[in-house]
Design a protein around this motif. Structure first.
Motif, mmCIF file in Angstrom:
data_model
loop_
_atom_site.group_PDB
_atom_site.id
_atom_site.type_symbol
_atom_site.label_atom_id
_atom_site.label_comp_id
_atom_site.label_asym_id
_atom_site.label_seq_id
_atom_site.Cartn_x
_atom_site.Cartn_y
_atom_site.Cartn_z
ATOM 1 N N LYS A 183 6.362 1.900 4.404
ATOM 2 C CA LYS A 183 5.444 2.737 5.183
ATOM 3 C C LYS A 183 6.194 3.849 5.898
ATOM 4 O O LYS A 183 5.715 4.988 5.979
ATOM 5 C CB LYS A 183 4.672 1.895 6.197
ATOM 6 C CG LYS A 183 3.628 2.693 6.983
ATOM 7 C CD LYS A 183 2.848 1.801 7.945
ATOM 8 C CE LYS A 183 1.728 2.577 8.629
ATOM 9 N NZ LYS A 183 2.256 3.712 9.422
ATOM 10 N N GLU A 184 7.373 3.531 6.408
ATOM 11 C CA GLU A 184 8.174 4.560 7.065
ATOM 12 C C GLU A 184 8.545 5.667 6.079
ATOM 13 O O GLU A 184 8.547 6.852 6.427
ATOM 14 C CB GLU A 184 9.437 3.938 7.671
ATOM 15 C CG GLU A 184 9.181 2.926 8.776
ATOM 16 C CD GLU A 184 8.445 3.534 9.957
ATOM 17 O OE1 GLU A 184 8.799 4.651 10.378
ATOM 18 O OE2 GLU A 184 7.491 2.896 10.449
ATOM 19 N N ILE A 185 8.874 5.287 4.850
ATOM 20 C CA ILE A 185 9.198 6.285 3.823
ATOM 21 C C ILE A 185 7.962 7.100 3.467
ATOM 22 O O ILE A 185 8.018 8.331 3.369
ATOM 23 C CB ILE A 185 9.777 5.605 2.572
ATOM 24 C CG1 ILE A 185 11.130 4.948 2.889
ATOM 25 C CG2 ILE A 185 9.938 6.610 1.423
ATOM 26 C CD1 ILE A 185 11.698 4.124 1.758
ATOM 27 N N ALA A 186 6.834 6.417 3.281
ATOM 28 C CA ALA A 186 5.595 7.118 2.916
ATOM 29 C C ALA A 186 5.169 8.096 4.007
ATOM 30 O O ALA A 186 4.680 9.195 3.709
ATOM 31 C CB ALA A 186 4.480 6.113 2.650
ATOM 32 N N ASP A 187 5.361 7.722 5.259
ATOM 33 C CA ASP A 187 4.952 8.573 6.372
ATOM 34 C C ASP A 187 5.861 9.785 6.537
ATOM 35 O O ASP A 187 5.512 10.733 7.251
ATOM 36 C CB ASP A 187 4.930 7.769 7.682
ATOM 37 C CG ASP A 187 3.781 6.766 7.722
ATOM 38 O OD1 ASP A 187 2.875 6.861 6.868
ATOM 39 O OD2 ASP A 187 3.801 5.879 8.598
ATOM 40 N N GLU B 103 0.826 -1.214 0.000
ATOM 41 C CA GLU B 103 0.000 0.000 0.000
ATOM 42 C C GLU B 103 0.857 1.259 0.000
ATOM 43 O O GLU B 103 0.635 2.194 -0.785
ATOM 44 C CB GLU B 103 -0.927 -0.009 1.218
ATOM 45 C CG GLU B 103 -1.980 1.091 1.223
ATOM 46 C CD GLU B 103 -1.506 2.364 1.876
ATOM 47 O OE1 GLU B 103 -2.058 3.436 1.542
ATOM 48 O OE2 GLU B 103 -0.574 2.311 2.702
ATOM 49 N N SER B 104 1.872 1.307 0.858
ATOM 50 C CA SER B 104 2.641 2.537 1.061
ATOM 51 C C SER B 104 3.531 2.873 -0.122
ATOM 52 O O SER B 104 3.587 4.034 -0.552
ATOM 53 C CB SER B 104 3.495 2.411 2.330
ATOM 54 O OG SER B 104 2.683 2.232 3.470
ATOM 55 N N SER B 105 4.229 1.884 -0.660
ATOM 56 C CA SER B 105 5.137 2.168 -1.768
ATOM 57 C C SER B 105 4.381 2.652 -2.992
ATOM 58 O O SER B 105 4.852 3.524 -3.726
ATOM 59 C CB SER B 105 5.959 0.924 -2.113
ATOM 60 O OG SER B 105 7.036 1.260 -2.964
ATOM 61 N N ASN B 106 3.206 2.111 -3.225
ATOM 62 C CA ASN B 106 2.399 2.568 -4.351
ATOM 63 C C ASN B 106 1.754 3.922 -4.063
ATOM 64 O O ASN B 106 1.623 4.752 -4.967
ATOM 65 C CB ASN B 106 1.333 1.520 -4.684
ATOM 66 C CG ASN B 106 1.903 0.337 -5.439
ATOM 67 O OD1 ASN B 106 2.166 0.397 -6.637
ATOM 68 N ND2 ASN B 106 2.132 -0.761 -4.735
ATOM 69 N N ARG B 107 1.364 4.138 -2.808
ATOM 70 C CA ARG B 107 0.727 5.416 -2.443
ATOM 71 C C ARG B 107 1.676 6.583 -2.670
ATOM 72 O O ARG B 107 1.249 7.678 -3.063
ATOM 73 C CB ARG B 107 0.270 5.369 -0.992
ATOM 74 C CG ARG B 107 -0.282 6.682 -0.464
ATOM 75 C CD ARG B 107 -1.116 6.475 0.800
ATOM 76 N NE ARG B 107 -0.408 5.709 1.820
ATOM 77 C CZ ARG B 107 0.377 6.256 2.752
ATOM 78 N NH1 ARG B 107 0.562 7.565 2.768
ATOM 79 N NH2 ARG B 107 0.960 5.490 3.666
ATOM 80 N N ILE B 108 2.968 6.375 -2.436
ATOM 81 C CA ILE B 108 3.955 7.426 -2.677
ATOM 82 C C ILE B 108 3.884 7.908 -4.127
ATOM 83 O O ILE B 108 4.061 9.076 -4.426
ATOM 84 C CB ILE B 108 5.377 6.917 -2.352
ATOM 85 C CG1 ILE B 108 5.527 6.670 -0.851
ATOM 86 C CG2 ILE B 108 6.440 7.913 -2.821
ATOM 87 C CD1 ILE B 108 6.815 5.995 -0.463
ATOM 88 N N GLU B 109 3.564 6.987 -5.038
ATOM 89 C CA GLU B 109 3.506 7.310 -6.470
ATOM 90 C C GLU B 109 2.093 7.669 -6.920
ATOM 91 O O GLU B 109 1.836 7.809 -8.122
ATOM 92 C CB GLU B 109 4.007 6.116 -7.290
ATOM 93 C CG GLU B 109 5.315 5.511 -6.814
ATOM 94 C CD GLU B 109 6.474 6.492 -6.876
ATOM 95 O OE1 GLU B 109 6.403 7.442 -7.699
ATOM 96 O OE2 GLU B 109 7.432 6.332 -6.090
ATOM 97 N N GLY B 110 1.164 7.780 -5.971
ATOM 98 C CA GLY B 110 -0.210 8.130 -6.319
ATOM 99 C C GLY B 110 -1.028 6.969 -6.842
ATOM 100 O O GLY B 110 -2.075 7.158 -7.462
ATOM 101 N N ILE B 111 -0.581 5.743 -6.576
ATOM 102 C CA ILE B 111 -1.281 4.537 -7.019
ATOM 103 C C ILE B 111 -2.051 3.986 -5.830
ATOM 104 O O ILE B 111 -1.456 3.531 -4.848
ATOM 105 C CB ILE B 111 -0.279 3.494 -7.554
ATOM 106 C CG1 ILE B 111 0.504 4.067 -8.729
ATOM 107 C CG2 ILE B 111 -0.985 2.204 -7.950
ATOM 108 C CD1 ILE B 111 1.697 3.231 -9.148
ATOM 109 N N VAL B 112 -3.386 4.023 -5.911
ATOM 110 C CA VAL B 112 -4.190 3.682 -4.735
ATOM 111 C C VAL B 112 -5.401 2.835 -5.123
ATOM 112 O O VAL B 112 -5.820 2.790 -6.270
ATOM 113 C CB VAL B 112 -4.690 4.956 -4.015
ATOM 114 C CG1 VAL B 112 -3.522 5.752 -3.456
ATOM 115 C CG2 VAL B 112 -5.513 5.818 -4.955
ATOM 116 N N THR B 113 -5.958 2.166 -4.104
ATOM 117 C CA THR B 113 -7.245 1.491 -4.207
ATOM 118 C C THR B 113 -7.862 1.480 -2.815
ATOM 119 O O THR B 113 -7.275 2.006 -1.874
ATOM 120 C CB THR B 113 -7.095 0.064 -4.757
ATOM 121 O OG1 THR B 113 -8.402 -0.472 -5.047
ATOM 122 C CG2 THR B 113 -6.388 -0.855 -3.775
#
Length: 214
Positions: free
Chosen positions: A192-196, A35-45
Motif C-alpha cells: 500500500k505504501e508503494i501504491a500510494d 489490493e494495492s499490489s494488484n492495483r499498481i498493475e491495473g488489476i482490480v475488483t
C-alpha cells in the motif's frame, strides 16, 4: 537505517504484549497488500469482492479476480513459511507458478525470453542474483536494508517473467525482509505504501535503471 534497526529490536516486545491487536493488523494488512499490489498493475475488483476473495468466501469470476486470488495465496505462503523459502531460482519459480495458478496462462513458473538479456542469460542472471545476495549477506559487509532493494532492483531489470514481475518483486521484498527479521510487512502493508507513492516509485526505478546493463 539505524532507526529502523532500533525499531526492529522492539518487535519481540510488541509481539508478546499485543497478540490480539496484531492479529487484527495482520488481517487488515493482508487485504491492503493484496489490493494495492494488484492495483499498481491495473488489476482490480470491487471492495466487497476483494474481501470475499481474501477471506476465501468466494471463487474468482474473471481474470482480475483470478490474479488477485493467486497473489493472496502467495502472500499467505510467505507470511506462514518464510523461514523455509530461501532466495533461490527454483523457489522464485514456484512462487510465480502459484501467483498465476488460477489463470489460463501457460507461462506461470517459467522464465521468459525478454530483452535486454539474451534468452540463455535469464536463468543465469537470477541464479547470480541469488548467489551474490547470500554471499554478501553472509559476509555482513552490506546492511540487509541496503542489500534487499539492490536485489529487488536487479530482479526487475532482468524482468524474468512474461507477467507478474512487479507483483513478484513486492512479494520477494516481503520474503527477504521477513527472513532478515523485519516483520512489519505482516502488520502494515508495504504494498500500500508503494501504491500510494507510485509515481515516485516508478521514477526511482527509471533513474536507477540508467546504465544498469553496463
Amino acid at each position: 537505517v539505524a532507526k529502523i534497526h532500533e525499531y526492529k529490536g522492539r518487535q519481540a516486545l510488541f509481539l508478546q504484549q499485543e497478540p490480539v491487536e496484531l492479529q487484527r493488523l495482520v488481517e487488515v494488512a493482508m487485504i491492503q497488500s493484496t489490493e494495492s499490489s494488484n492495483r499498481i498493475e491495473g488489476i482490480v475488483t470491487t471492495r466487497s469482492r476483494l474481501l470475499q476473495l481474501v477471506e476465501n468466501k468466494t471463487t474468482p469470476r474473471n481474470r482480475d479476480e483470478k490474479e488477485i486470488l493467486g497473489y493472496r495465496n502467495v502472500l499467505n505462503i510467505i507470511h506462514s513459511s518464510y523461514e523455509y523459502i530461501p532466495l533461490r531460482s527454483n523457489y522464485i519459480l514456484q512462487l510465480h507458478r502459484d501467483l498465476l495458478q488460477y489463470t489460463p496462462f501457460s507461462y506461470g513458473g517459467k522464465f521468459i525470453l525478454f530483452k535486454p538479456l539474451e534468452p540463455y542469460e535469464t536463468l543465469i542472471a537470477i541464479e547470480q542474483i541469488c548467489d551474490n545476495y547470500q554471499k554478501t549477506l553472509d559476509l555482513e559487509i552490506v546492511d540487509p536494508l541496503i542489500l534487499i532493494p539492490c536485489v529487488i532492483f536487479d530482479f526487475l531489470c532482468v524482468h524474468p517473467f512474461h507477467d507478474g514481475n512487479g507483483r513478484m518483486s513486492r512479494l520477494l521484498t516481503l520474503l527477504l525482509l521477513y527472513r532478515n527479521g523485519y516483520m512489519v510487512g505482516k502488520y502494515i502493508s508495504i504494498e500500500k505504501e508503494i501504491a500510494d507513492t507510485k509515481e515516485a516509485y516508478y521514477q526511482a526505478l527509471e533513474q536507477a535503471d540508467a546504465g544498469w546493463h553496463e
